[in-house]
Write a protein that holds these residues in place. Sequence first.
Motif, PDB file in Angstrom:
ATOM      1  N   THR A  79     125.679 -79.382 -72.309  1.00 19.32           N
ATOM      2  CA  THR A  79     124.879 -78.788 -73.379  1.00 19.32           C
ATOM      3  C   THR A  79     125.192 -79.505 -74.683  1.00 19.32           C
ATOM      4  O   THR A  79     126.361 -79.764 -74.986  1.00 19.32           O
ATOM      5  CB  THR A  79     125.183 -77.287 -73.536  1.00 19.32           C
ATOM      6  N   LEU A  80     124.154 -79.823 -75.426  1.00 18.56           N
ATOM      7  CA  LEU A  80     124.295 -80.393 -76.770  1.00 18.56           C
ATOM      8  C   LEU A  80     123.961 -79.306 -77.787  1.00 18.56           C
ATOM      9  O   LEU A  80     122.893 -78.694 -77.738  1.00 18.56           O
ATOM     10  CB  LEU A  80     123.337 -81.575 -76.943  1.00 18.56           C
ATOM     11  N   TRP A  81     124.902 -79.069 -78.699  1.00 18.07           N
ATOM     12  CA  TRP A  81     124.683 -78.145 -79.809  1.00 18.07           C
ATOM     13  C   TRP A  81     124.514 -78.963 -81.078  1.00 18.07           C
ATOM     14  O   TRP A  81     125.372 -79.771 -81.417  1.00 18.07           O
ATOM     15  CB  TRP A  81     125.888 -77.213 -79.976  1.00 18.07           C
ATOM     16  N   HIS A  82     123.391 -78.750 -81.762  1.00 24.95           N
ATOM     17  CA  HIS A  82     123.117 -79.498 -82.991  1.00 24.95           C
ATOM     18  C   HIS A  82     123.200 -78.552 -84.177  1.00 24.95           C
ATOM     19  O   HIS A  82     122.387 -77.642 -84.334  1.00 24.95           O
ATOM     20  CB  HIS A  82     121.742 -80.152 -82.930  1.00 24.95           C
ATOM     21  N   THR A  83     124.222 -78.752 -85.023  1.00 23.58           N
ATOM     22  CA  THR A  83     124.502 -77.811 -86.105  1.00 23.58           C
ATOM     23  C   THR A  83     124.019 -78.278 -87.473  1.00 23.58           C
ATOM     24  O   THR A  83     124.080 -77.510 -88.434  1.00 23.58           O
ATOM     25  CB  THR A  83     126.015 -77.533 -86.184  1.00 23.58           C
ATOM     26  N   ALA A  84     123.576 -79.524 -87.579  1.00 27.85           N
ATOM     27  CA  ALA A  84     123.134 -80.019 -88.885  1.00 27.85           C
ATOM     28  C   ALA A  84     121.837 -79.344 -89.306  1.00 27.85           C
ATOM     29  O   ALA A  84     121.023 -78.927 -88.480  1.00 27.85           O
ATOM     30  CB  ALA A  84     122.944 -81.533 -88.839  1.00 27.85           C
ATOM     31  N   ASN A  85     121.617 -79.235 -90.617  1.00 32.08           N
ATOM     32  CA  ASN A  85     120.390 -78.623 -91.116  1.00 32.08           C
ATOM     33  C   ASN A  85     119.167 -79.488 -90.829  1.00 32.08           C
ATOM     34  O   ASN A  85     118.068 -78.974 -90.633  1.00 32.08           O
ATOM     35  CB  ASN A  85     120.510 -78.358 -92.616  1.00 32.08           C
ATOM     36  N   LYS A  86     119.349 -80.802 -90.815  1.00 29.83           N
ATOM     37  CA  LYS A  86     118.245 -81.693 -90.482  1.00 29.83           C
ATOM     38  C   LYS A  86     118.118 -81.783 -88.970  1.00 29.83           C
ATOM     39  O   LYS A  86     119.098 -82.024 -88.264  1.00 29.83           O
ATOM     40  CB  LYS A  86     118.487 -83.087 -91.069  1.00 29.83           C
ATOM     41  N   ALA A  87     116.899 -81.592 -88.463  1.00 27.65           N
ATOM     42  CA  ALA A  87     116.690 -81.508 -87.022  1.00 27.65           C
ATOM     43  C   ALA A  87     116.534 -82.885 -86.382  1.00 27.65           C
ATOM     44  O   ALA A  87     116.118 -83.853 -87.027  1.00 27.65           O
ATOM     45  CB  ALA A  87     115.440 -80.677 -86.737  1.00 27.65           C
TER      46      ALA A  87
END
Length: 266
Positions: A79-87
């Motif tokens: 699973t990849l979790w993307h936490t940055a505000n920019k998608a």
Amino acid sequence: MKYSLSAKNLVCRNLESRASYCASLLNPDHTKEITGVLRSDSGLLSYTFNQAVTNAVMPERILQRFVVDYFAERHSPFTLWHTANKAFDDSSLAELGLKRGPSLVAMAVEVQRLAADESLPEALRDKLTIAQVRVDDLDDYAELQVSLFNGSREGPQVRKFYQRLKELPDQKRSRLKFYLARLDGEAVAGGCLFASADALGFYDQVTAEAHRGQGIGRALFHHLVAQALHSHHKYAVVLVPENRQQLLLDIGFFAVGEVASYRFEP
């Protein structure tokens, strides 16, 4: 505490720390980090315990070489979790085999602002008990977690993780605290607190399907909040579906951003 980027970073760091910690219990020294992305390999064929966490948007070729190719060579999901505000560009990640899943809301709070209510509904009094999991209870806790996967191949991998935990001394896994709710002796709900350096994270709360809607999950969550209030941690963090925010807002949490998730299946 300012509920801003710094608060969301608390969630990100706790997520990274938990991914690394869980993987290291089974597969030491298999968490690697480069600028903007952390990769943790548990050694299981599990998207629950193989994780990557990104806190910045990077060129797809870097994500591919450092994360996707690594797990693809091992025929392993993650699973990849993307936490940055920019998608990220979802279509570009789809070309790498990363399928977008539901986003979660990142929430944070100063622990001293929390308010726990451990009173039980009349129907649960003298019937529901909540306690920290001992090693002999790990099988019951594991089966609750496995029930989330509806017979898919992920379930046995999750069960294997907890079986391996039983082989470890308690102090080896001391940053993970598991809790079970039992109704008339039957394990009906479970949840976990994970302690990182700067926050206490709430994870993996599940209630058995046959016992939902009775206030059991709510009672368990308030019990976890009470444990947080008695801890030394200054902050608490949690990731929740958008439609399950209200209880946390009532207790004192603030929404601090969105975390996107992607799954890779070889």
